[in-house]
Design a protein around this motif. Sequence first.
Motif, PDB file in Angstrom:
ATOM      1  N   PRO A  64       0.808  -1.232   0.000  1.00  0.00           N
ATOM      2  CA  PRO A  64       0.000   0.000   0.000  1.00  0.00           C
ATOM      3  C   PRO A  64       0.839   1.278   0.000  1.00  0.00           C
ATOM      4  CG  PRO A  64      -0.802  -1.585   1.639  1.00  0.00           C
ATOM      5  CD  PRO A  64       0.527  -2.076   1.169  1.00  0.00           C
ATOM      6  N   ASN A  65       2.050   1.209   0.533  1.00  0.00           N
ATOM      7  CA  ASN A  65       2.882   2.412   0.628  1.00  0.00           C
ATOM      8  C   ASN A  65       3.508   2.704  -0.736  1.00  0.00           C
ATOM      9  OD1 ASN A  65       4.735   4.406   1.200  1.00  0.00           O
ATOM     10  ND2 ASN A  65       5.396   3.489   3.122  1.00  0.00           N
ATOM     11  N   PRO A  66       3.175   3.848  -1.353  1.00  0.00           N
ATOM     12  CA  PRO A  66       3.757   4.155  -2.672  1.00  0.00           C
ATOM     13  C   PRO A  66       5.263   4.347  -2.627  1.00  0.00           C
ATOM     14  CG  PRO A  66       2.541   6.042  -1.819  1.00  0.00           C
ATOM     15  CD  PRO A  66       2.254   4.892  -0.895  1.00  0.00           C
ATOM     16  N   GLY A  67       5.786   4.816  -1.494  1.00  0.00           N
ATOM     17  CA  GLY A  67       7.230   4.970  -1.380  1.00  0.00           C
ATOM     18  C   GLY A  67       7.958   3.647  -1.457  1.00  0.00           C
ATOM     19  N   VAL A  68       7.394   2.627  -0.812  1.00  0.00           N
ATOM     20  CA  VAL A  68       7.998   1.291  -0.864  1.00  0.00           C
ATOM     21  C   VAL A  68       7.940   0.730  -2.281  1.00  0.00           C
ATOM     22  CG1 VAL A  68       7.807  -1.073  -0.004  1.00  0.00           C
ATOM     23  CG2 VAL A  68       7.481   0.849   1.556  1.00  0.00           C
ATOM     24  N   ARG A  69       6.812   0.955  -2.962  1.00  0.00           N
ATOM     25  CA  ARG A  69       6.702   0.473  -4.344  1.00  0.00           C
ATOM     26  C   ARG A  69       7.728   1.154  -5.239  1.00  0.00           C
ATOM     27  NH1 ARG A  69       1.197   1.373  -3.494  1.00  0.00           N
ATOM     28  NH2 ARG A  69       1.147   2.999  -5.099  1.00  0.00           N
ATOM     29  N   MET A  70       7.914   2.453  -5.074  1.00  0.00           N
ATOM     30  CA  MET A  70       8.893   3.173  -5.884  1.00  0.00           C
ATOM     31  C   MET A  70      10.309   2.682  -5.590  1.00  0.00           C
ATOM     32  SD  MET A  70       9.626   5.322  -8.178  1.00  0.00           S
ATOM     33  CE  MET A  70       8.006   6.046  -8.445  1.00  0.00           C
ATOM     34  N   GLU A  71      10.585   2.418  -4.328  1.00  0.00           N
ATOM     35  CA  GLU A  71      11.910   1.919  -3.962  1.00  0.00           C
ATOM     36  C   GLU A  71      12.168   0.553  -4.597  1.00  0.00           C
ATOM     37  OE1 GLU A  71      14.480   1.525   0.123  1.00  0.00           O
ATOM     38  OE2 GLU A  71      12.480   0.629   0.091  1.00  0.00           O
ATOM     39  N   GLU A  72      11.188  -0.343  -4.535  1.00  0.00           N
ATOM     40  CA  GLU A  72      11.354  -1.652  -5.144  1.00  0.00           C
ATOM     41  C   GLU A  72      11.513  -1.537  -6.660  1.00  0.00           C
ATOM     42  OE1 GLU A  72       8.025  -3.960  -3.924  1.00  0.00           O
ATOM     43  OE2 GLU A  72       8.810  -4.330  -1.900  1.00  0.00           O
ATOM     44  N   PHE A  73      10.797  -0.604  -7.281  1.00  0.00           N
ATOM     45  CA  PHE A  73      10.917  -0.399  -8.725  1.00  0.00           C
ATOM     46  C   PHE A  73      12.329   0.055  -9.096  1.00  0.00           C
ATOM     47  CE2 PHE A  73      10.723   2.594 -12.311  1.00  0.00           C
ATOM     48  CZ  PHE A  73      10.235   1.754 -13.304  1.00  0.00           C
ATOM     49  N   LEU A  74      12.890   0.983  -8.310  1.00  0.00           N
ATOM     50  CA  LEU A  74      14.237   1.463  -8.607  1.00  0.00           C
ATOM     51  C   LEU A  74      15.270   0.362  -8.418  1.00  0.00           C
ATOM     52  CD1 LEU A  74      14.115   5.015  -6.944  1.00  0.00           C
ATOM     53  CD2 LEU A  74      13.977   4.451  -9.371  1.00  0.00           C
ATOM     54  N   TYR A  75      15.138  -0.414  -7.346  1.00  0.00           N
ATOM     55  CA  TYR A  75      16.074  -1.527  -7.140  1.00  0.00           C
ATOM     56  C   TYR A  75      15.969  -2.543  -8.272  1.00  0.00           C
ATOM     57  CZ  TYR A  75      17.804  -0.371  -2.472  1.00  0.00           C
ATOM     58  OH  TYR A  75      18.456   0.219  -1.423  1.00  0.00           O
ATOM     59  N   GLU A  76      14.753  -2.774  -8.749  1.00  0.00           N
ATOM     60  CA  GLU A  76      14.575  -3.722  -9.854  1.00  0.00           C
ATOM     61  C   GLU A  76      15.225  -3.208 -11.132  1.00  0.00           C
ATOM     62  OE1 GLU A  76      10.921  -5.866 -12.345  1.00  0.00           O
ATOM     63  OE2 GLU A  76      10.498  -4.610 -10.595  1.00  0.00           O
ATOM     64  N   LYS A  77      15.081  -1.910 -11.425  1.00  0.00           N
ATOM     65  CA  LYS A  77      15.699  -1.350 -12.609  1.00  0.00           C
ATOM     66  C   LYS A  77      17.215  -1.326 -12.502  1.00  0.00           C
ATOM     67  CE  LYS A  77      12.001  -0.680 -14.920  1.00  0.00           C
ATOM     68  NZ  LYS A  77      11.758  -1.534 -16.119  1.00  0.00           N
ATOM     69  N   LEU A  78      17.740  -1.179 -11.299  1.00  0.00           N
ATOM     70  CA  LEU A  78      19.185  -1.197 -11.083  1.00  0.00           C
ATOM     71  C   LEU A  78      19.733  -2.609 -10.953  1.00  0.00           C
ATOM     72  CD1 LEU A  78      19.504   1.760  -8.526  1.00  0.00           C
ATOM     73  CD2 LEU A  78      20.074   1.786 -10.967  1.00  0.00           C
ATOM     74  N   ASP A  79      18.843  -3.611 -11.070  1.00  0.00           N
ATOM     75  CA  ASP A  79      19.234  -5.021 -10.971  1.00  0.00           C
ATOM     76  C   ASP A  79      19.906  -5.312  -9.631  1.00  0.00           C
ATOM     77  OD1 ASP A  79      19.391  -7.628 -11.739  1.00  0.00           O
ATOM     78  OD2 ASP A  79      21.196  -7.399 -12.955  1.00  0.00           O
ATOM     79  N   ARG A  80      19.294  -4.784  -8.567  1.00  0.00           N
ATOM     80  CA  ARG A  80      19.802  -5.006  -7.218  1.00  0.00           C
ATOM     81  C   ARG A  80      18.666  -5.528  -6.348  1.00  0.00           C
ATOM     82  NH1 ARG A  80      22.799   0.236  -5.079  1.00  0.00           N
ATOM     83  NH2 ARG A  80      23.092  -1.220  -3.340  1.00  0.00           N
ATOM     84  N   THR A  81      19.032  -6.198  -5.262  1.00  0.00           N
ATOM     85  CA  THR A  81      18.043  -6.765  -4.359  1.00  0.00           C
ATOM     86  C   THR A  81      17.591  -5.716  -3.351  1.00  0.00           C
ATOM     87  OG1 THR A  81      19.077  -8.941  -4.572  1.00  0.00           O
ATOM     88  CG2 THR A  81      17.574  -8.620  -2.718  1.00  0.00           C
ATOM     89  N   ALA A  82      16.285  -5.520  -3.268  1.00  0.00           N
ATOM     90  CA  ALA A  82      15.752  -4.540  -2.321  1.00  0.00           C
ATOM     91  C   ALA A  82      15.908  -5.052  -0.892  1.00  0.00           C
ATOM     92  CB  ALA A  82      14.280  -4.274  -2.617  1.00  0.00           C
ATOM     93  N   PRO A  83      16.161  -4.167   0.065  1.00  0.00           N
ATOM     94  CA  PRO A  83      16.289  -4.611   1.466  1.00  0.00           C
ATOM     95  C   PRO A  83      14.965  -5.152   1.994  1.00  0.00           C
ATOM     96  CG  PRO A  83      16.217  -2.211   1.322  1.00  0.00           C
ATOM     97  CD  PRO A  83      16.312  -2.710  -0.081  1.00  0.00           C
ATOM     98  N   GLN A  84      15.072  -6.163   2.856  1.00  0.00           N
ATOM     99  CA  GLN A  84      13.891  -6.757   3.459  1.00  0.00           C
ATOM    100  C   GLN A  84      13.324  -5.818   4.523  1.00  0.00           C
ATOM    101  OE1 GLN A  84      12.319  -9.490   2.611  1.00  0.00           O
ATOM    102  NE2 GLN A  84      13.783 -10.103   1.026  1.00  0.00           N
ATOM    103  N   ARG A  85      12.063  -5.490   4.368  1.00  0.00           N
ATOM    104  CA  ARG A  85      11.402  -4.602   5.328  1.00  0.00           C
ATOM    105  C   ARG A  85      10.321  -5.376   6.068  1.00  0.00           C
ATOM    106  NH1 ARG A  85      12.417   0.739   4.748  1.00  0.00           N
ATOM    107  NH2 ARG A  85      13.496   1.424   2.856  1.00  0.00           N
TER     108      ARG A  85
END
Length: 370
Positions: free
Chosen positions: A66-87
């Motif tokens: 639900p948090n748009p900030g978390v979705r944006m963060e995951e999108f950026l990590y995906e585009k950078l081909d990096r693993t997003a931190p576990q929250r």
Amino acid sequence: MDFNMKKLASGAGVFFTRAVQFTEERLGQAERTEPDADLERLAGRADVTRLWTERICRQTEVLLRPNPGVRMEEFLYEKLDRTAPQRPASGQLLGRHMEDAARSLGPELAYGRGLLLVGACEQRLGRAEREFSQVSAVALIGPLRDFLEGDWSLITKERRLLENRRLDLDACKARLRRAQAAESKAATQPDFQETRPRNYVLSASASGLWTQEVEKAGDELQRAQAEFDQQAEVTKLLLGDISSTHVNHLRCLHEFVEAQAAYYKQCHLHMEDLQKELAWFQKTFTGSAGGSGQQGEQSGGGGDPPSPPPGSRRARVLFDYDAADASELSLYADQLITVYTVPGMDSDWLIGERENHRGRVPVTYLELLS
């Protein structure tokens, strides 16, 4: 460098020509080759599939994150081909805050014990939510994204190529019509006068040139028609595979629903257990508070601790046990504790009390004493 400039100039010329042709078609000043009805039907179904797949995928992400900030963060990590931190999930954070509050206020207080019980349940709900999000991402969001980024990209590319083939075909048809019209005009209206016989020679030569132009335009039209038909078949095959995509997405929906049902069932069980524990805890606390008040009135001061509930027994701890969460009680070998059961509680667990501390304990770690 010269080759690149020539290629760039040629591409710009083709682009300008097609832009003019497309504009004339929009204004009704040029004829347009329409694809067959079956291809149009398949293309319409594919467009609707793409539209709703994008919306379903986006809304599922909103449901899980639900948090748009978390979705944006995951999108950026995906585009950078990096693993997003576990929250941690929201429920886990709430549970941790409740447990920290209970430790600050004192777990010996009734409010503190209640916070420990609810906090432990909220953490279990948070872990269940994280598992559901992970399963749903693999079961539904992943296949939808694969379709949009893979199959649909290929379909879009082939449809764009088919449109270019159609424009080339229409351009060849227009060129052939102009050549035929010029040839007819040169044949029926020769520039010829008796006093100037040389004009007849020029007119006959022009007529022959237009005949060659008609033959050349006819050959180009045949090649363009063949390329257009071939590209139409390729595009139609790709658009027909949308039916297989629907079957795959239906299977993904079943997996998503199963995961959602398991998640809600798990949450329901956790809440039922919490309700039973809170009901027993409130009843015990109310009875203990009333008994202590009556004893205080009789003795004129603080009375003895409340007696164990009916049906309680003494038990000896066989092995050390570390509590998994705040709802459980840590044990040490050879300790003597008081245990009893609560209606609706799992048979593998008991409620244990030790030095004003209470929590769930596993039966296998205990030796019940008579």
